[in-house]
Design a protein around this motif. Structure first.
Motif, PDB file in Angstrom:
ATOM      1  N   THR A   1       0.939  -0.980  -0.079  1.00 43.57           N
ATOM      2  CA  THR A   1       0.088   0.047   0.165  1.00 43.57           C
ATOM      3  C   THR A   1       0.786   1.190  -0.022  1.00 43.57           C
ATOM      4  N   ASN A   2       1.802   1.249   0.804  1.00 45.43           N
ATOM      5  CA  ASN A   2       2.988   2.421   0.726  1.00 45.43           C
ATOM      6  C   ASN A   2       3.669   2.463  -0.537  1.00 45.43           C
ATOM      7  N   GLN A   3       4.007   1.377  -1.078  1.00 50.74           N
ATOM      8  CA  GLN A   3       4.665   1.483  -2.351  1.00 50.74           C
ATOM      9  C   GLN A   3       3.341   2.156  -3.460  1.00 50.74           C
ATOM     10  N   VAL A   4       2.424   1.533  -3.330  1.00 48.94           N
ATOM     11  CA  VAL A   4       1.326   2.161  -4.296  1.00 48.94           C
ATOM     12  C   VAL A   4       1.126   3.562  -4.210  1.00 48.94           C
ATOM     13  N   LYS A   5       1.066   4.054  -2.807  1.00 48.80           N
ATOM     14  CA  LYS A   5       0.952   5.466  -2.585  1.00 48.80           C
ATOM     15  C   LYS A   5       2.284   6.393  -2.991  1.00 48.80           C
ATOM     16  N   SER A   6       3.408   5.863  -2.813  1.00 54.63           N
ATOM     17  CA  SER A   6       4.528   6.462  -3.341  1.00 54.63           C
ATOM     18  C   SER A   6       4.646   6.574  -4.986  1.00 54.63           C
ATOM     19  N   LEU A   7       4.148   5.471  -5.868  1.00 55.58           N
ATOM     20  CA  LEU A   7       4.023   5.606  -7.081  1.00 55.58           C
ATOM     21  C   LEU A   7       2.938   6.621  -7.714  1.00 55.58           C
ATOM     22  N   GLN A   8       2.141   6.415  -6.896  1.00 52.47           N
ATOM     23  CA  GLN A   8       0.932   7.458  -7.270  1.00 52.47           C
ATOM     24  C   GLN A   8       1.536   8.955  -6.827  1.00 52.47           C
ATOM     25  N   SER A   9       2.132   9.122  -6.115  1.00 54.87           N
ATOM     26  CA  SER A   9       2.863  10.735  -5.870  1.00 54.87           C
ATOM     27  C   SER A   9       3.960  10.928  -6.953  1.00 54.87           C
ATOM     28  N   GLN A  10       4.521   9.820  -7.599  1.00 59.32           N
ATOM     29  CA  GLN A  10       5.463   9.959  -8.510  1.00 59.32           C
ATOM     30  C   GLN A  10       4.926  10.367  -9.750  1.00 59.32           C
ATOM     31  N   LEU A  11       3.774   9.625  -9.864  1.00 62.61           N
ATOM     32  CA  LEU A  11       2.985   9.840 -11.216  1.00 62.61           C
ATOM     33  C   LEU A  11       2.219  11.076 -11.330  1.00 62.61           C
ATOM     34  N   ALA A  12       1.808  11.741 -10.141  1.00 64.98           N
ATOM     35  CA  ALA A  12       1.035  12.940 -10.093  1.00 64.98           C
ATOM     36  C   ALA A  12       1.688  14.040 -11.019  1.00 64.98           C
ATOM     37  N   PRO A  13       3.091  14.250 -10.720  1.00 66.02           N
ATOM     38  CA  PRO A  13       3.740  15.378 -11.541  1.00 66.02           C
ATOM     39  C   PRO A  13       3.674  15.067 -12.871  1.00 66.02           C
ATOM     40  N   LYS A  14       3.966  13.593 -13.123  1.00 64.89           N
ATOM     41  CA  LYS A  14       4.091  13.360 -14.597  1.00 64.89           C
ATOM     42  C   LYS A  14       2.601  13.381 -15.547  1.00 64.89           C
ATOM     43  N   ASP A  15       1.639  13.213 -14.487  1.00 67.54           N
ATOM     44  CA  ASP A  15       0.191  13.500 -15.298  1.00 67.54           C
ATOM     45  C   ASP A  15       0.026  14.611 -15.493  1.00 67.54           C
TER      46      ASP A  15
END
Length: 215
Positions: free
Chosen positions: A64-78
């Motif tokens: 779950t923490n990894q998913v949140k981390s990936l989501q936070s990394q994807l947000a700027p890219k989006d």
């Protein structure tokens, strides 16, 4: 004593899930009661299951923490993708507008470019030389009317009308001027904006004199 504690734990677990347990069928209730008795007899198995569940819960937490981390990394890219898409949309709109403007320019006849008489040999018709008559203010932006400013009080200002590349056109225009009463009309040549002698530019010009031309 230990078996009693395990049994008590199982009974407490069963009591906590009474609502869910109540939804089980009689057969399922019987099977789970049987498993509870087995866990009471074999606490090591229950301990192993509990530890495995804890490991699984920890793994779920890590994932779950990894998913949140990936989501936070994807947000700027989006956000950057959205920005680039907006820029592409604006570029496409500009391209469409440019194409429409180009199509309109192609469909509309372009205005003829003014002829440049500042280079090469041209012929003008001088209509007179005058003293005390300064018309130089009319020379600017008027290619068909010009002249040479007086260089001194004794030097008259020379006035010309018309600009021709062809000598014989200038000659015809000169004759029209004379017929209209300008008896002193005559042809003066210019090379690159400088007045020159007529003999210096007539070679090869008067050899093809039209048959209808007269002196």
């Amino acid at each position: 004593m230990k078996n009693r504690l395990v049994l008590f734990f199982c009974l407490a677990l069963m009591a906590a899930s009474t609502a869910s347990f109540a939804q089980l069928s009689k057969k399922e209730k019987k099977e789970w009661k049987k498993k509870a008795k087995e866990y009471a007899k074999n606490p090591e198995v229950l301990k192993t299951l509990t530890e495995d569940k804890q490991v699984a819960d920890n793994s779920v937490g890590d994932l779950t923490n990894q998913v949140k981390s990936l989501q936070s990394q994807l947000a700027p890219k989006d956000a950057r993708i959205t920005e680039l898409e907006d820029e592409l949309s604006r570029a496409n709109s500009q391209l469409s507008a440019t194409r429409a403007e180009l199509a309109q320019m192609k469909s509309s006849p372009a205005a003829p470019a003014p002829m440049d008489f500042s280079k090469g040999v041209v012929f003008k018709v001088q209509i007179g030389a005058f003293k005390n008559k300064d018309l130089s203010k009319y020379f600017e932006n008027n290619p068909n009317f010009g002249g040479e400013a007086a260089k001194g009080e004794a030097d008259p200002q020379k006035l010309t009308i018309g600009v021709f590349r062809d000598y014989w056109e200038a000659d015809t225009f000169k004759k029209y001027m004379r017929e209209m009463g300008v008896k002193d009309a005559w042809i003066v040549p210019y090379r690159d904006g400088q007045r020159v002698e007529i003999k210096d530019v007539l070679e090869g010009v008067t050899t093809d004199k039209p048959a209808e031309a007269t002196n």
